[in-house]
Design an enzyme around this catalytic site. Structure first.
Site, PDB file in Angstrom:
ATOM      1  NE  ARG A 162       5.741 -28.855  29.103  1.00  0.00           N
ATOM      2  CZ  ARG A 162       5.988 -29.492  27.958  1.00  0.00           C
ATOM      3  NH1 ARG A 162       5.868 -30.802  27.891  1.00  0.00           N
ATOM      4  NH2 ARG A 162       6.320 -28.818  26.894  1.00  0.00           N
ATOM      5  CE  LYS A 185       7.523 -35.616  22.458  1.00  0.00           C
ATOM      6  NZ  LYS A 185       8.684 -34.789  22.559  1.00  0.00           N
ATOM      7  NE  ARG A 223       6.546 -26.399  21.609  1.00  0.00           N
ATOM      8  CZ  ARG A 223       6.586 -26.693  22.911  1.00  0.00           C
ATOM      9  NH1 ARG A 223       6.070 -25.873  23.803  1.00  0.00           N
ATOM     10  NH2 ARG A 223       7.118 -27.815  23.316  1.00  0.00           N
ATOM     11  NE  ARG A 266      10.075 -31.415  17.889  1.00  0.00           N
ATOM     12  CZ  ARG A 266      10.387 -31.392  19.183  1.00  0.00           C
ATOM     13  NH1 ARG A 266      11.441 -32.016  19.636  1.00  0.00           N
ATOM     14  NH2 ARG A 266       9.614 -30.760  20.025  1.00  0.00           N
ATOM     15  NE  ARG A 276       9.901 -26.183  27.159  1.00  0.00           N
ATOM     16  CZ  ARG A 276       9.774 -27.263  26.415  1.00  0.00           C
ATOM     17  NH1 ARG A 276       9.978 -28.452  26.960  1.00  0.00           N
ATOM     18  NH2 ARG A 276       9.454 -27.172  25.150  1.00  0.00           N
TER      19      ARG A 276
HETATM   20  P1  AMP Z   1      11.066 -29.939  23.094  1.00  0.00           P
HETATM   21  O1  AMP Z   1      11.694 -29.696  24.429  1.00  0.00           O
HETATM   22  O2  AMP Z   1      11.364 -31.324  22.568  1.00  0.00           O
HETATM   23  O3  AMP Z   1       9.593 -29.629  23.059  1.00  0.00           O
HETATM   24  O4  AMP Z   1      11.778 -28.935  22.061  1.00  0.00           O
HETATM   25  C1  AMP Z   1      11.716 -27.526  22.235  1.00  0.00           C
HETATM   26  C2  AMP Z   1      12.028 -26.825  20.925  1.00  0.00           C
HETATM   27  O5  AMP Z   1      13.360 -27.187  20.494  1.00  0.00           O
HETATM   28  C3  AMP Z   1      11.128 -27.218  19.752  1.00  0.00           C
HETATM   29  O6  AMP Z   1       9.920 -26.474  19.743  1.00  0.00           O
HETATM   30  C4  AMP Z   1      12.038 -26.888  18.580  1.00  0.00           C
HETATM   31  O7  AMP Z   1      12.106 -25.497  18.346  1.00  0.00           O
HETATM   32  C5  AMP Z   1      13.407 -27.330  19.093  1.00  0.00           C
HETATM   33  N1  AMP Z   1      13.694 -28.760  18.797  1.00  0.00           N
HETATM   34  C6  AMP Z   1      13.847 -29.789  19.665  1.00  0.00           C
HETATM   35  N2  AMP Z   1      14.112 -30.937  19.030  1.00  0.00           N
HETATM   36  C7  AMP Z   1      14.129 -30.638  17.710  1.00  0.00           C
HETATM   37  C8  AMP Z   1      14.318 -31.409  16.536  1.00  0.00           C
HETATM   38  N3  AMP Z   1      14.533 -32.740  16.576  1.00  0.00           N
HETATM   39  N4  AMP Z   1      14.266 -30.755  15.340  1.00  0.00           N
HETATM   40  C9  AMP Z   1      14.051 -29.418  15.263  1.00  0.00           C
HETATM   41  N5  AMP Z   1      13.833 -28.645  16.341  1.00  0.00           N
HETATM   42  C10 AMP Z   1      13.868 -29.235  17.560  1.00  0.00           C
END
Ligand code: AMP
Length: 214
Positions: free
Chosen positions: A127, A13, A171, A88, A160
């Site tokens: 990653r 993504k 996740r 989300r 990360r």
């Molecule tokens: P990502 O980089 O998009 O994979 O996001 C990393 C982490 O940030 C996720 O596992 C969530 O804990 C939090 N996060 C990111 N975007 C959201 C969202 N829209 N709603 C809730 N938690 C989020």
């Protein structure tokens, strides 16, 4: 152009979002990146979000909506934006509809990148990302020219904290329970494009552009 990119963690993504944002000349808004910035700045919001992020759980809707609302109201979003990792949950999607309505603008497309869980688990633990310029690599499928070093800016690549195998499984569970229902939510709006996310990233980018008529 106002669009959303949906897909499980590790679906590519972020990579596709960066390409699409360039194609449409709109800012790429990643709520994950915004939350990581809040954490790095040790803000009150960042501190509240940190524990959920480390467990691979979603940050509460009200916190994410606060940062999203501020970000989409900035002048660089006047001509559109690409949302990466937001919404989300169904309540987030409903709140987004209300925010867009208040701004007097419409969502034009939702792209869902589909990748099976088994493929995600093997992908995600390889990653690596650059903490300086946010470039993303993979130790096997998209390695940097020099091991551990960003091709673009020379930064030292890191993994990360939420990309460990155990957190990834959590996740994915959270994705299926809370985020997948959005596919039906957006299918009902008629602007959903479902894309096979397995294969060469350039070919996937081409399928997305074709679906969007870009
Ligand atoms: P990502 O980089 O998009 O994979 O996001 C990393 C982490 O940030 C996720 O596992 C969530 O804990 C939090 N996060 C990111 N975007 C959201 C969202 N829209 N709603 C809730 N938690 C989020």
């Amino acid at each position: 152009m106002r669009l959303i990119l949906l897909g499980p963690p590790g679906s590519g993504k972020g990579t596709q979002a960066a390409k699409l944002a360039q194609t449409f000349c709109v800012p790429q808004i990643s709520t994950g990146d915004l939350l990581r910035e809040e954490r790095a700045g040790a803000t009150a919001l960042g501190k509240q979000a940190a524990a959920c992020m480390d467990r691979g759980e979603l940050v509460p809707d009200d916190l994410v909506l606060q940062i999203l609302q501020v970000r989409v109201s900035k002048p660089d979003c006047d001509k559109g934006f690409l949302l990466d990792g937001f919404p989300r949950t169904v309540p987030q999607a409903e709140a987004l509809s209300a925010i867009l309505e208040a701004l007097g603008v419409q969502l034009e497309a939702v792209v869902d990148i589909e990748v099976p869980d088994g493929e995600i688990e093997s992908r995600i633990t390889g990653r690596r990302s650059c903490p300086v310029c946010a470039a993303i690599y993979h130790v096997v499928t998209q390695p940097p020219k020099t091991d551990g070093t960003c091709d673009r800016c020379g930064g030292a690549l890191t993994q990360r904290s939420d990309d460990s195998a155990e957190t990834v499984r959590n996740r994915l569970r959270v994705y299926h329970e809370q985020t997948q229902p959005l596919i039906e939510f957006y299918r009902a709006t008629g602007c959903l494009h479902e894309i096979d996310g397995v294969g060469d990233p350039a070919a996937i980018a081409a399928s997305i552009r074709e679906a969007l008529g870009a």
